[in-house]
Design a protein around this motif. Structure first.
Motif, mmCIF file in Angstrom:
data_model
loop_
_atom_site.group_PDB
_atom_site.id
_atom_site.type_symbol
_atom_site.label_atom_id
_atom_site.label_comp_id
_atom_site.label_asym_id
_atom_site.label_seq_id
_atom_site.Cartn_x
_atom_site.Cartn_y
_atom_site.Cartn_z
ATOM 1 N N UNK A 26 0.864 -1.180 0.000
ATOM 2 C CA UNK A 26 0.000 0.000 0.000
ATOM 3 C C UNK A 26 0.901 1.230 0.000
ATOM 4 N N UNK A 27 0.877 1.946 -1.102
ATOM 5 C CA UNK A 27 1.712 3.147 -1.226
ATOM 6 C C UNK A 27 0.942 4.352 -0.705
ATOM 7 N N UNK A 28 1.481 5.002 0.317
ATOM 8 C CA UNK A 28 0.927 6.263 0.795
ATOM 9 C C UNK A 28 1.963 7.347 0.526
ATOM 10 N N UNK A 29 1.525 8.583 0.510
ATOM 11 C CA UNK A 29 2.434 9.668 0.147
ATOM 12 C C UNK A 29 2.459 10.745 1.224
ATOM 13 N N UNK A 30 3.271 11.734 1.012
ATOM 14 C CA UNK A 30 3.339 12.864 1.937
ATOM 15 C C UNK A 30 2.022 13.610 1.994
ATOM 16 N N UNK A 31 1.199 13.454 0.962
ATOM 17 C CA UNK A 31 -0.109 14.100 0.956
ATOM 18 C C UNK A 31 -1.088 13.413 1.909
ATOM 19 N N UNK A 32 -0.746 12.211 2.355
ATOM 20 C CA UNK A 32 -1.651 11.435 3.206
ATOM 21 C C UNK A 32 -1.325 11.525 4.687
#
Length: 202
Positions: A26-32
């Motif tokens: 599951x790829x999460x980003x700095x936006x999350x």
């Protein structure tokens, strides 16, 4: 497994999620997430150096699995000392926005007769914990060679501005008009997938 991708670039996030689909990641980003951090000094001269700088910066702040990527643009017709390399957006000390990038590189192509041949060299640094750090910058995650043209496409791809002046060498089509991956793009995607499969023992 949830892993933070150290970027806020939506185009890069979506591209990576698409590359890794069907893997148990599951790829999460700095936006999350809620992380206040200033601009990172990407002072490396090579993509892997900057990928490492970014990944370690985020890991030290968050202490959770994180990866960062970086790219360098290398143009055949330009002297090695003047290659954009990792400074694709930074020209003469100025950080270019998307439209300024398109203008700058179309002018370079125009000076060369209308077209340039180029490729991106990519690198990735994945940090799982203090003892498990994986890095890679092999040819199988580099882009195919492509054409930089002096005639911009009318469409734009936010986050990937040079797509508007990039053409596939085999078909002559703008990247903006390609409806499917080329064989070389598929090979690059497989290279990124293999990196995660090997690093995570998937």
């Amino acid at each position: 497994m949830k892993i933070l991708y150290g970027t806020r670039n939506v185009a890069k996030i979506n591209s990576m999620k698409n590359m890794l689909k069907n893997l148990p990641i599951e790829v999460v980003s700095l936006n999350d997430i809620n992380l206040e951090i200033g601009k990172i000094d990407e002072s490396g001269d090579r993509p892997l150096e900057n990928a490492r700088i970014k990944a370690f910066t985020y890991y030290k702040e968050l202490k959770q699995p994180v990866f960062s990527c970086d790219s360098g643009l290398y143009i055949d017709e330009i002297n090695p000392s003047k290659q954009p390399g990792v400074h694709v957006r930074r020209v003469n000390g100025k950080e270019l926005n998307d439209e300024e990038m398109i203008e700058y590189y179309t002018e370079l192509a125009l000076e060369a007769g209308g077209e340039l041949r180029a490729r991106y060299r990519n690198a990735i640094c994945l940090i799982l914990d203090d003892k498990r750090v994986f890095e890679y910058a092999g040819d199988d995650i580099a882009s195919e060679k492509f054409i930089i043209t002096s005639k911009p496409h009318k469409k734009r791809n936010d986050g990937f501005p040079l797509d508007s002046i990039s053409k596939d060498i085999q078909t002559g089509k703008y990247y903006m008009d390609l409806k499917s991956y080329t064989s070389n793009e598929e090979a690059m995607i497989e290279g990124f997938r293999n990196f995660f499969v090997k690093s995570l023992n998937l």
